[in-house]
Design a protein around this motif. Structure first.
Motif, short mmCIF file in Angstrom:
data_model
loop_
_atom_site.label_atom_id
_atom_site.label_comp_id
_atom_site.label_asym_id
_atom_site.label_seq_id
_atom_site.Cartn_x
_atom_site.Cartn_y
_atom_site.Cartn_z
N ALA A 61 0.81 -1.22 0.00
CA ALA A 61 0.00 0.00 0.00
C ALA A 61 0.84 1.27 0.00
O ALA A 61 0.38 2.32 -0.47
CB ALA A 61 -0.93 -0.01 1.21
N ASN A 62 2.06 1.19 0.52
CA ASN A 62 2.89 2.40 0.60
C ASN A 62 3.80 2.57 -0.61
O ASN A 62 4.76 3.34 -0.57
CB ASN A 62 3.73 2.39 1.89
N VAL A 63 3.53 1.87 -1.70
CA VAL A 63 4.32 1.96 -2.93
C VAL A 63 3.45 2.45 -4.07
O VAL A 63 2.41 1.86 -4.38
CB VAL A 63 4.94 0.60 -3.31
N SER A 64 3.85 3.56 -4.69
CA SER A 64 3.17 4.10 -5.87
C SER A 64 4.10 3.98 -7.07
O SER A 64 5.32 3.89 -6.92
CB SER A 64 2.80 5.57 -5.65
N VAL A 65 3.53 4.02 -8.27
CA VAL A 65 4.29 3.79 -9.49
C VAL A 65 4.25 5.01 -10.39
O VAL A 65 3.21 5.67 -10.54
CB VAL A 65 3.73 2.57 -10.26
N VAL A 66 5.42 5.32 -10.99
CA VAL A 66 5.50 6.31 -12.07
C VAL A 66 6.19 5.63 -13.25
O VAL A 66 6.91 4.65 -13.09
CB VAL A 66 6.28 7.57 -11.65
N ALA A 67 5.94 6.16 -14.44
CA ALA A 67 6.49 5.54 -15.65
C ALA A 67 7.58 6.38 -16.29
O ALA A 67 8.25 5.91 -17.22
CB ALA A 67 5.37 5.29 -16.67
N ARG A 68 7.80 7.61 -15.79
CA ARG A 68 8.81 8.49 -16.40
C ARG A 68 9.72 9.05 -15.32
O ARG A 68 9.28 9.37 -14.22
CB ARG A 68 8.13 9.62 -17.17
N ILE A 69 10.98 9.22 -15.67
CA ILE A 69 11.96 9.73 -14.72
C ILE A 69 11.60 11.15 -14.29
O ILE A 69 11.84 11.54 -13.14
CB ILE A 69 13.39 9.69 -15.32
N GLU A 70 10.97 11.91 -15.17
CA GLU A 70 10.57 13.28 -14.83
C GLU A 70 9.59 13.29 -13.66
O GLU A 70 9.63 14.18 -12.80
CB GLU A 70 9.96 13.99 -16.03
N GLN A 71 8.69 12.32 -13.63
CA GLN A 71 7.72 12.24 -12.54
C GLN A 71 8.41 11.91 -11.21
O GLN A 71 8.02 12.45 -10.16
CB GLN A 71 6.67 11.17 -12.86
N LEU A 72 9.39 11.05 -11.27
CA LEU A 72 10.13 10.71 -10.06
C LEU A 72 10.89 11.93 -9.54
O LEU A 72 10.89 12.22 -8.33
CB LEU A 72 11.10 9.56 -10.35
N ILE A 73 11.53 12.67 -10.43
CA ILE A 73 12.28 13.86 -10.03
C ILE A 73 11.36 14.93 -9.47
O ILE A 73 11.67 15.58 -8.45
CB ILE A 73 13.09 14.39 -11.23
N GLU A 74 10.19 15.11 -10.09
CA GLU A 74 9.23 16.14 -9.63
C GLU A 74 8.75 15.86 -8.21
O GLU A 74 8.41 16.79 -7.46
CB GLU A 74 8.04 16.19 -10.58
N ALA A 75 8.72 14.59 -7.80
CA ALA A 75 8.27 14.24 -6.45
C ALA A 75 9.30 14.57 -5.39
O ALA A 75 8.99 14.54 -4.19
CB ALA A 75 7.92 12.75 -6.40
N LYS A 76 10.53 14.86 -5.78
CA LYS A 76 11.61 15.24 -4.88
C LYS A 76 11.82 14.25 -3.74
O LYS A 76 11.77 14.61 -2.54
CB LYS A 76 11.37 16.65 -4.32
N PRO A 77 12.06 12.98 -4.06
CA PRO A 77 12.35 12.01 -2.99
C PRO A 77 13.65 12.37 -2.29
O PRO A 77 14.54 13.00 -2.88
CB PRO A 77 12.47 10.68 -3.75
N LEU A 78 13.76 11.97 -1.03
CA LEU A 78 14.96 12.27 -0.27
C LEU A 78 16.17 11.52 -0.84
O LEU A 78 17.30 12.00 -0.77
CB LEU A 78 14.75 11.88 1.20
N ALA A 79 15.92 10.35 -1.43
CA ALA A 79 16.96 9.56 -2.07
C ALA A 79 16.29 8.55 -2.99
O ALA A 79 15.09 8.28 -2.88
CB ALA A 79 17.83 8.84 -1.05
N VAL A 80 17.08 8.00 -3.91
CA VAL A 80 16.57 6.97 -4.85
C VAL A 80 17.53 5.79 -4.83
O VAL A 80 18.75 5.97 -4.74
CB VAL A 80 16.45 7.53 -6.28
N VAL A 81 16.97 4.59 -4.90
CA VAL A 81 17.78 3.37 -5.01
C VAL A 81 17.55 2.75 -6.38
O VAL A 81 16.40 2.51 -6.77
CB VAL A 81 17.41 2.34 -3.92
#
Length: 263
Positions: free
Chosen positions: A41-61
């Motif tokens: 439930a705590n995992v959401s999906v994006v299909a483009r790197i731009e969407q991941l960057i826009e979310a401003k995660p504290l870090a990415v693995v």
């Protein structure tokens, strides 16, 4: 809640997600278009790197592939997002390695290369400056981990060990892009020109074995690790995910300190 990014959702990624309390971390996962795995439930999906960057995660693995490193990591670093990379073998490509280093400088973001399934890398870094240093890294796994490779070569390792590969770290990273990231972690620690890599299918192997033999003016060393295979992928050590989790925890502690300790 802390927002973290994740590239890929294989056995390693699932272990990483399960290592953090679901009420403490929101995961944003980058998956290829059309992929629809069953997710917590705590995992959401994006299909483009731009969407991941826009979310401003504290870090990415990154826990996907060498191709994912080339495709996504420069953009994340340029955006100032610290990134932990599992597929360190991608850095065997000198051009990509230079591009990623430049992206990190441009965005002021850290690229974290964890030890993965290995130990002893601090020793290798210590002897890296010695011109006579020589290292041999051997990956030894049960034949079940190499069924496809043995079949393609018309070989059997039911009774005796079979050497599938011997060569340079770059050749190993190219020949086994999903399975020999540990070999290139050794190369990054001591220098690729000092390292020889072997891959052995051994019916007597009780787990995924990593052997590092080092010789230099400073002395000799032998490191031997026998890791339990990941339940989801026998070619991968269970320790790989644990190493990524430890690296991510260290990174988060540093970033939270930079933010004044706010949690």
């Amino acid at each position: 809640m802390t927002t973290l990014g994740l590239i890929g959702y294989g056995a390693i990624a699932r272990d990483i997600v399960s290592a953090f309390p679901p009420d403490a971390v929101d995961w944003l996962m980058l998956l290829r278009e059309g992929a629809s795995p069953e997710l917590p439930a705590n995992v959401s999906v994006v299909a483009r790197i731009e969407q991941l960057i826009e979310a401003k995660p504290l870090a990415v693995v990154e826990a996907a592939s060498q191709g994912a490193v080339a495709t996504y990591i420069p953009a994340l670093l340029e955006a100032g997002i610290p990134t932990v990379v599992a597929s360190v073998g991608a850095l065997a490509d000198a051009t990509l390695h230079a591009r990623i280093a430049a992206a990190g400088r441009s965005g002021g973001a850290r690229l974290i290369l964890p030890a993965g399934a290995l130990g002893g890398l601090d020793y290798l870094r210590a002897i890296a400056a010695l011109p006579d240093a020589r290292v041999r890294y051997t990956s030894r796994k049960p034949p079940t981990a190499w069924e496809a490779e043995l079949a393609s070569l018309g070989l059997s390792a039911e009774r005796d060990a079979v050497t599938l590969f011997e060569g340079t770290p770059a050749e190993a990273a190219s020949a086994y892009p999903k399975n020999l990231n540990a070999a290139f972690a050794v190369a990054l620690a001591v220098g690729a020109e000092k390292v020889t890599v072997r891959v052995i299918a051994d019916p007597k192997a009780t787990g995924n074995s990593h052997e590092i033999e080092a010789e230099s003016a400073a002395g000799t060393a032998l490191f031997s690790m026998v890791n339990a295979p990941s339940p989801g992928n026998p070619k991968t050590s269970a320790l790989t995910a644990l190493s990524l989790v430890a690296a991510l925890r260290d990174l988060l502690d540093m970033d939270l300190l930079d933010m004044g300790g706010r949690r």
